[in-house]
Design a protein around this motif. Sequence first.
Motif, PDB file in Angstrom:
ATOM      1  N   ASP A   1       0.771  -0.912   0.004  1.00  0.00           N
ATOM      2  CA  ASP A   1      -0.026   0.011  -0.043  1.00  0.00           C
ATOM      3  C   ASP A   1       1.005   1.159  -0.068  1.00  0.00           C
ATOM      4  OD1 ASP A   1       0.974  -0.573   2.597  1.00  0.00           O
ATOM      5  OD2 ASP A   1      -0.993   0.074   3.405  1.00  0.00           O
ATOM      6  N   ASP A   2       2.229   1.069  -0.088  1.00  0.00           N
ATOM      7  CA  ASP A   2       3.207   2.109   0.083  1.00  0.00           C
ATOM      8  C   ASP A   2       3.125   2.802  -1.587  1.00  0.00           C
ATOM      9  OD1 ASP A   2       5.265   3.928   0.327  1.00  0.00           O
ATOM     10  OD2 ASP A   2       6.719   2.369   0.607  1.00  0.00           O
ATOM     11  N   PHE A   3       3.303   4.169  -1.664  1.00  0.00           N
ATOM     12  CA  PHE A   3       3.032   4.822  -2.826  1.00  0.00           C
ATOM     13  C   PHE A   3       4.434   4.702  -3.648  1.00  0.00           C
ATOM     14  CE2 PHE A   3       3.560   8.740  -5.505  1.00  0.00           C
ATOM     15  CZ  PHE A   3       2.248   8.740  -6.238  1.00  0.00           C
ATOM     16  N   GLY A   4       5.506   4.387  -3.022  1.00  0.00           N
ATOM     17  CA  GLY A   4       6.696   4.037  -3.762  1.00  0.00           C
ATOM     18  C   GLY A   4       7.634   5.268  -3.509  1.00  0.00           C
ATOM     19  N   LEU A   5       8.917   5.145  -3.901  1.00  0.00           N
ATOM     20  CA  LEU A   5       9.920   6.184  -3.693  1.00  0.00           C
ATOM     21  C   LEU A   5       9.850   7.284  -4.614  1.00  0.00           C
ATOM     22  CD1 LEU A   5      13.348   4.442  -3.082  1.00  0.00           C
ATOM     23  CD2 LEU A   5      11.837   5.416  -1.325  1.00  0.00           C
ATOM     24  N   LEU A   6      10.039   8.471  -4.123  1.00  0.00           N
ATOM     25  CA  LEU A   6      10.016   9.448  -5.290  1.00  0.00           C
ATOM     26  C   LEU A   6      11.499  10.148  -4.987  1.00  0.00           C
ATOM     27  CD1 LEU A   6       6.784  11.308  -3.663  1.00  0.00           C
ATOM     28  CD2 LEU A   6       7.160  10.009  -5.890  1.00  0.00           C
ATOM     29  N   SER A   7      11.626  10.906  -6.220  1.00  0.00           N
ATOM     30  CA  SER A   7      13.107  11.837  -5.938  1.00  0.00           C
ATOM     31  C   SER A   7      12.867  12.953  -5.574  1.00  0.00           C
ATOM     32  CB  SER A   7      13.659  11.794  -7.299  1.00  0.00           C
ATOM     33  OG  SER A   7      12.830  12.237  -8.248  1.00  0.00           O
ATOM     34  N   TYR A   8      13.814  13.456  -4.779  1.00  0.00           N
ATOM     35  CA  TYR A   8      13.639  14.719  -4.140  1.00  0.00           C
ATOM     36  C   TYR A   8      15.129  15.420  -4.496  1.00  0.00           C
ATOM     37  CZ  TYR A   8      13.699  18.821  -0.752  1.00  0.00           C
ATOM     38  OH  TYR A   8      13.841  20.097  -0.295  1.00  0.00           O
ATOM     39  N   ASP A   9      15.039  17.059  -5.367  1.00  0.00           N
ATOM     40  CA  ASP A   9      15.947  17.454  -5.757  1.00  0.00           C
ATOM     41  C   ASP A   9      15.938  18.832  -5.428  1.00  0.00           C
ATOM     42  OD1 ASP A   9      18.269  18.291  -6.964  1.00  0.00           O
ATOM     43  OD2 ASP A   9      17.554  17.736  -9.203  1.00  0.00           O
ATOM     44  N   PRO A  10      16.150  19.282  -4.439  1.00  0.00           N
ATOM     45  CA  PRO A  10      16.087  20.577  -3.958  1.00  0.00           C
ATOM     46  C   PRO A  10      16.863  21.662  -4.800  1.00  0.00           C
ATOM     47  CG  PRO A  10      17.366  19.636  -2.385  1.00  0.00           C
ATOM     48  CD  PRO A  10      16.983  18.555  -3.352  1.00  0.00           C
ATOM     49  N   ALA A  11      16.466  22.664  -5.511  1.00  0.00           N
ATOM     50  CA  ALA A  11      17.071  23.936  -6.323  1.00  0.00           C
ATOM     51  C   ALA A  11      17.484  23.172  -7.651  1.00  0.00           C
ATOM     52  CB  ALA A  11      18.226  24.273  -5.531  1.00  0.00           C
ATOM     53  N   PHE A  12      16.834  21.923  -7.645  1.00  0.00           N
ATOM     54  CA  PHE A  12      17.186  21.212  -9.104  1.00  0.00           C
ATOM     55  C   PHE A  12      18.738  21.190  -9.551  1.00  0.00           C
ATOM     56  CE2 PHE A  12      12.919  22.826  -9.695  1.00  0.00           C
ATOM     57  CZ  PHE A  12      12.336  21.824  -9.870  1.00  0.00           C
ATOM     58  N   GLN A  13      19.510  20.733  -8.294  1.00  0.00           N
ATOM     59  CA  GLN A  13      21.001  20.637  -8.683  1.00  0.00           C
ATOM     60  C   GLN A  13      21.379  19.586  -9.538  1.00  0.00           C
ATOM     61  OE1 GLN A  13      22.609  21.132  -4.843  1.00  0.00           O
ATOM     62  NE2 GLN A  13      21.849  23.306  -4.784  1.00  0.00           N
ATOM     63  N   ASN A  14      20.658  18.391  -9.515  1.00  0.00           N
ATOM     64  CA  ASN A  14      20.743  17.350 -10.341  1.00  0.00           C
ATOM     65  C   ASN A  14      19.658  16.512 -11.106  1.00  0.00           C
ATOM     66  OD1 ASN A  14      22.841  15.270 -10.973  1.00  0.00           O
ATOM     67  ND2 ASN A  14      22.240  13.762  -9.554  1.00  0.00           N
ATOM     68  N   THR A  15      18.952  17.653 -11.657  1.00  0.00           N
ATOM     69  CA  THR A  15      17.806  17.088 -12.638  1.00  0.00           C
ATOM     70  C   THR A  15      18.042  17.260 -14.006  1.00  0.00           C
ATOM     71  OG1 THR A  15      16.363  17.782 -10.699  1.00  0.00           O
ATOM     72  CG2 THR A  15      15.379  17.709 -13.202  1.00  0.00           C
ATOM     73  N   ALA A  16      18.071  16.140 -14.825  1.00  0.00           N
ATOM     74  CA  ALA A  16      18.429  16.272 -16.380  1.00  0.00           C
ATOM     75  C   ALA A  16      17.215  16.932 -16.952  1.00  0.00           C
ATOM     76  CB  ALA A  16      18.599  14.790 -16.738  1.00  0.00           C
ATOM     77  N   ASN A  17      17.574  17.741 -18.009  1.00  0.00           N
ATOM     78  CA  ASN A  17      16.526  18.121 -18.813  1.00  0.00           C
ATOM     79  C   ASN A  17      15.954  16.933 -19.852  1.00  0.00           C
ATOM     80  OD1 ASN A  17      18.736  17.871 -20.328  1.00  0.00           O
ATOM     81  ND2 ASN A  17      18.591  19.776 -21.474  1.00  0.00           N
ATOM     82  N   CYS A  18      15.096  17.281 -20.667  1.00  0.00           N
ATOM     83  CA  CYS A  18      14.469  16.302 -21.654  1.00  0.00           C
ATOM     84  C   CYS A  18      14.877  16.845 -22.929  1.00  0.00           C
ATOM     85  CB  CYS A  18      13.007  16.152 -21.476  1.00  0.00           C
ATOM     86  SG  CYS A  18      12.094  17.641 -22.067  1.00  0.00           S
ATOM     87  N   ARG A  19      15.021  15.609 -23.788  1.00  0.00           N
ATOM     88  CA  ARG A  19      15.335  15.851 -25.266  1.00  0.00           C
ATOM     89  C   ARG A  19      14.179  15.568 -26.005  1.00  0.00           C
ATOM     90  NH1 ARG A  19      20.655  14.248 -26.977  1.00  0.00           N
ATOM     91  NH2 ARG A  19      21.552  13.304 -25.037  1.00  0.00           N
ATOM     92  N   SER A  20      14.049  16.707 -27.029  1.00  0.00           N
ATOM     93  CA  SER A  20      12.853  16.761 -27.950  1.00  0.00           C
ATOM     94  C   SER A  20      13.277  16.810 -29.161  1.00  0.00           C
ATOM     95  CB  SER A  20      12.007  17.946 -27.407  1.00  0.00           C
ATOM     96  OG  SER A  20      11.026  18.462 -28.359  1.00  0.00           O
ATOM     97  N   ALA A  21      12.753  15.874 -30.191  1.00  0.00           N
ATOM     98  CA  ALA A  21      12.888  16.017 -31.440  1.00  0.00           C
ATOM     99  C   ALA A  21      12.207  17.192 -32.139  1.00  0.00           C
ATOM    100  CB  ALA A  21      12.473  14.629 -32.225  1.00  0.00           C
ATOM    101  N   ILE A  22      11.433  17.826 -31.653  1.00  0.00           N
ATOM    102  CA  ILE A  22      10.601  18.921 -32.330  1.00  0.00           C
ATOM    103  C   ILE A  22      10.876  20.331 -31.714  1.00  0.00           C
ATOM    104  CG2 ILE A  22       8.568  17.190 -32.690  1.00  0.00           C
ATOM    105  CD1 ILE A  22       7.219  18.468 -30.321  1.00  0.00           C
ATOM    106  N   THR A  23      11.527  20.357 -30.467  1.00  0.00           N
ATOM    107  CA  THR A  23      11.742  21.873 -30.382  1.00  0.00           C
ATOM    108  C   THR A  23      13.383  21.922 -29.480  1.00  0.00           C
ATOM    109  OG1 THR A  23      10.975  23.684 -28.849  1.00  0.00           O
ATOM    110  CG2 THR A  23      10.438  21.637 -27.928  1.00  0.00           C
ATOM    111  N   PHE A  24      13.558  23.011 -29.413  1.00  0.00           N
ATOM    112  CA  PHE A  24      14.785  23.222 -28.702  1.00  0.00           C
ATOM    113  C   PHE A  24      14.686  24.573 -27.828  1.00  0.00           C
ATOM    114  CE2 PHE A  24      18.955  25.320 -28.012  1.00  0.00           C
ATOM    115  CZ  PHE A  24      19.846  24.224 -27.357  1.00  0.00           C
TER     116      PHE A  24
END
Length: 71
Positions: free
Chosen positions: A45-68
């Motif tokens: 019944d646990d929701f599962g782990l979440l990631s927590y990244d204060p100030a987005f210091q280690n968050t990757a951006n996404c790749r897009s083939a349609i926009t930059f």
Amino acid sequence: MATNPSQPQGVLHVTDSRTGRAYELPIVEGAIRALDLRQIKASEDDFGLLSYDPAFQNTANCRSAITFIDG
């Protein structure tokens, strides 16, 4: 998603010390998906782990083939 031949692909082996369960999270382009952490639960019944990244210091951006966007 295109793969980068210079970046080895593989899996991250995680053992949950709370339950002793082992998990394999795929590594794609040097990163794991935060959503893959949700499968790691202390109980059913646990929701599962979440990631927590204060100030987005280690968050990757996404790749897009349609926009930059130059952030």
